[in-house]
Design a protein around this motif. Structure first.
Motif, mmCIF file in Angstrom:
data_model
loop_
_atom_site.group_PDB
_atom_site.id
_atom_site.type_symbol
_atom_site.label_atom_id
_atom_site.label_comp_id
_atom_site.label_asym_id
_atom_site.label_seq_id
_atom_site.Cartn_x
_atom_site.Cartn_y
_atom_site.Cartn_z
ATOM 1 N N LYS A 142 -19.365 56.228 -4.139
ATOM 2 C CA LYS A 142 -18.895 57.452 -3.475
ATOM 3 C C LYS A 142 -17.519 57.274 -2.833
ATOM 4 O O LYS A 142 -17.221 57.849 -1.796
ATOM 5 N N ILE A 143 -16.669 56.480 -3.480
ATOM 6 C CA ILE A 143 -15.334 56.268 -2.922
ATOM 7 C C ILE A 143 -14.468 57.512 -2.998
ATOM 8 O O ILE A 143 -13.404 57.568 -2.379
ATOM 9 N N ASP A 144 -14.937 58.525 -3.730
ATOM 10 C CA ASP A 144 -14.206 59.784 -3.814
ATOM 11 C C ASP A 144 -14.330 60.597 -2.522
ATOM 12 O O ASP A 144 -13.550 61.525 -2.306
ATOM 13 N N LEU A 145 -15.266 60.240 -1.652
ATOM 14 C CA LEU A 145 -15.445 60.950 -0.386
ATOM 15 C C LEU A 145 -14.549 60.333 0.691
ATOM 16 O O LEU A 145 -14.184 59.162 0.613
ATOM 17 N N ASP A 146 -14.222 61.122 1.693
ATOM 18 C CA ASP A 146 -13.273 60.684 2.718
ATOM 19 C C ASP A 146 -13.915 59.979 3.915
ATOM 20 O O ASP A 146 -13.252 59.214 4.592
ATOM 21 N N ASP A 147 -15.173 60.224 4.184
ATOM 22 C CA ASP A 147 -15.773 59.752 5.432
ATOM 23 C C ASP A 147 -16.462 58.388 5.290
ATOM 24 O O ASP A 147 -17.632 58.230 5.574
ATOM 25 N N HIS A 148 -15.694 57.375 4.890
ATOM 26 C CA HIS A 148 -16.236 56.030 4.712
ATOM 27 C C HIS A 148 -16.619 55.439 6.069
ATOM 28 O O HIS A 148 -15.845 55.489 7.023
ATOM 29 N N THR A 149 -17.813 54.869 6.146
ATOM 30 C CA THR A 149 -18.226 54.137 7.343
ATOM 31 C C THR A 149 -18.231 52.637 7.081
ATOM 32 O O THR A 149 -18.398 51.850 8.011
ATOM 33 N N VAL A 150 -18.064 52.265 5.837
ATOM 34 C CA VAL A 150 -17.962 50.860 5.439
ATOM 35 C C VAL A 150 -16.629 50.695 4.711
ATOM 36 O O VAL A 150 -16.402 51.320 3.674
ATOM 37 N N SER A 151 -15.757 49.871 5.269
ATOM 38 C CA SER A 151 -14.442 49.699 4.657
ATOM 39 C C SER A 151 -14.519 48.769 3.452
ATOM 40 O O SER A 151 -15.445 47.962 3.326
ATOM 41 N N LYS A 152 -13.527 48.890 2.614
ATOM 42 C CA LYS A 152 -13.435 48.022 1.451
ATOM 43 C C LYS A 152 -13.352 46.563 1.897
ATOM 44 O O LYS A 152 -14.003 45.683 1.307
ATOM 45 N N ASP A 153 -12.579 46.299 2.942
ATOM 46 C CA ASP A 153 -12.431 44.928 3.437
ATOM 47 C C ASP A 153 -13.756 44.364 3.938
ATOM 48 O O ASP A 153 -14.077 43.208 3.662
ATOM 49 N N GLU A 154 -14.504 45.161 4.679
ATOM 50 C CA GLU A 154 -15.784 44.687 5.201
ATOM 51 C C GLU A 154 -16.755 44.349 4.076
ATOM 52 O O GLU A 154 -17.391 43.291 4.077
ATOM 53 N N ALA A 155 -16.866 45.242 3.103
ATOM 54 C CA ALA A 155 -17.785 45.013 1.987
ATOM 55 C C ALA A 155 -17.328 43.839 1.140
ATOM 56 O O ALA A 155 -18.143 43.012 0.710
ATOM 57 N N ASN A 156 -16.032 43.742 0.917
ATOM 58 C CA ASN A 156 -15.493 42.640 0.130
ATOM 59 C C ASN A 156 -15.723 41.307 0.845
ATOM 60 O O ASN A 156 -16.084 40.312 0.209
ATOM 61 N N ASP A 157 -15.525 41.274 2.149
ATOM 62 C CA ASP A 157 -15.769 40.051 2.929
ATOM 63 C C ASP A 157 -17.232 39.644 2.860
ATOM 64 O O ASP A 157 -17.551 38.463 2.741
ATOM 65 N N TYR A 158 -18.130 40.615 2.943
ATOM 66 C CA TYR A 158 -19.561 40.333 2.834
ATOM 67 C C TYR A 158 -19.877 39.709 1.479
ATOM 68 O O TYR A 158 -20.527 38.665 1.387
ATOM 69 N N ALA A 159 -19.411 40.353 0.416
ATOM 70 C CA ALA A 159 -19.678 39.854 -0.939
ATOM 71 C C ALA A 159 -19.069 38.468 -1.134
ATOM 72 O O ALA A 159 -19.733 37.550 -1.632
ATOM 73 N N ARG A 160 -17.832 38.305 -0.750
ATOM 74 C CA ARG A 160 -17.140 37.027 -0.919
ATOM 75 C C ARG A 160 -17.850 35.907 -0.158
ATOM 76 O O ARG A 160 -17.926 34.780 -0.641
ATOM 77 N N GLY A 161 -18.395 36.235 1.020
ATOM 78 C CA GLY A 161 -19.124 35.249 1.807
ATOM 79 C C GLY A 161 -20.361 34.722 1.098
ATOM 80 O O GLY A 161 -20.829 33.620 1.389
ATOM 81 N N LEU A 162 -20.890 35.503 0.162
ATOM 82 C CA LEU A 162 -22.052 35.086 -0.624
ATOM 83 C C LEU A 162 -21.667 34.601 -2.017
ATOM 84 O O LEU A 162 -22.525 34.285 -2.831
ATOM 85 N N GLY A 163 -20.373 34.572 -2.287
ATOM 86 C CA GLY A 163 -19.907 34.153 -3.607
ATOM 87 C C GLY A 163 -20.116 35.220 -4.665
ATOM 88 O O GLY A 163 -20.235 34.912 -5.853
ATOM 89 N N LEU A 164 -20.148 36.491 -4.245
ATOM 90 C CA LEU A 164 -20.382 37.608 -5.159
ATOM 91 C C LEU A 164 -19.117 38.431 -5.322
ATOM 92 O O LEU A 164 -18.215 38.391 -4.485
ATOM 93 N N LYS A 165 -19.070 39.209 -6.389
ATOM 94 C CA LYS A 165 -17.957 40.137 -6.601
ATOM 95 C C LYS A 165 -18.314 41.494 -6.012
ATOM 96 O O LYS A 165 -19.471 41.889 -5.993
ATOM 97 N N TYR A 166 -17.298 42.188 -5.548
ATOM 98 C CA TYR A 166 -17.465 43.531 -4.988
ATOM 99 C C TYR A 166 -16.656 44.517 -5.807
ATOM 100 O O TYR A 166 -15.499 44.268 -6.155
ATOM 101 N N TYR A 167 -17.273 45.644 -6.106
ATOM 102 C CA TYR A 167 -16.625 46.723 -6.848
ATOM 103 C C TYR A 167 -16.744 48.009 -6.048
ATOM 104 O O TYR A 167 -17.759 48.230 -5.373
ATOM 105 N N GLU A 168 -15.753 48.849 -6.167
ATOM 106 C CA GLU A 168 -15.846 50.201 -5.605
ATOM 107 C C GLU A 168 -15.792 51.181 -6.762
ATOM 108 O O GLU A 168 -14.953 51.049 -7.660
#
Length: 109
Positions: free
Chosen positions: A66-92
């Protein structure tokens, strides 16, 4: 490449059934709604469960939808940091507008 996809929509009533689907899975997309903090937190629970109960070779990716919506409560950086911390890839992606979906599935394959 043939994909067989199972969508539990993250609903608790399907949690016990989900193990049947990912027991022999080679890949998993754990999707959350970028406009919902609760969805992101549930995503983390699903990743934990996959790591505990799925096969050791499973490839897990985190997907913010749902990146087409404006009211993000989870930033790309936060989600990417979470994924990277587990050795996973993050996609939007935006499933509605078909943004990033092809790349996600090509990379997962």
């Amino acid at each position: 490449m043939k994909y067989e996809m199972w969508d539990t929509a993250g609903q608790e009533r399907y949690r016990s059934l989900a193990q049947m689907y990912y027991k022999n899975a080679i890949g998993a997309c754990v999707v959350f709604d970028v406009t919902s903090r609760d969805s992101f937190e549930k995503c983390q629970q699903w990743v934990k469960e996959l790591n505990e109960k799925a096969g050791a070779d499973i490839r897990i990716v985190i997907v913010g939808n749902k990146i087409d919506l404006d009211d993000h409560t989870v930033s790309k950086d936060e989600a990417n940091d979470y994924a990277r911390g587990l050795g996973l890839k993050y996609y939007e992606v935006s499933a509605k507008q078909n943004m990033g979906v092809d790349e996600l599935f090509k990379d997962l394959a």
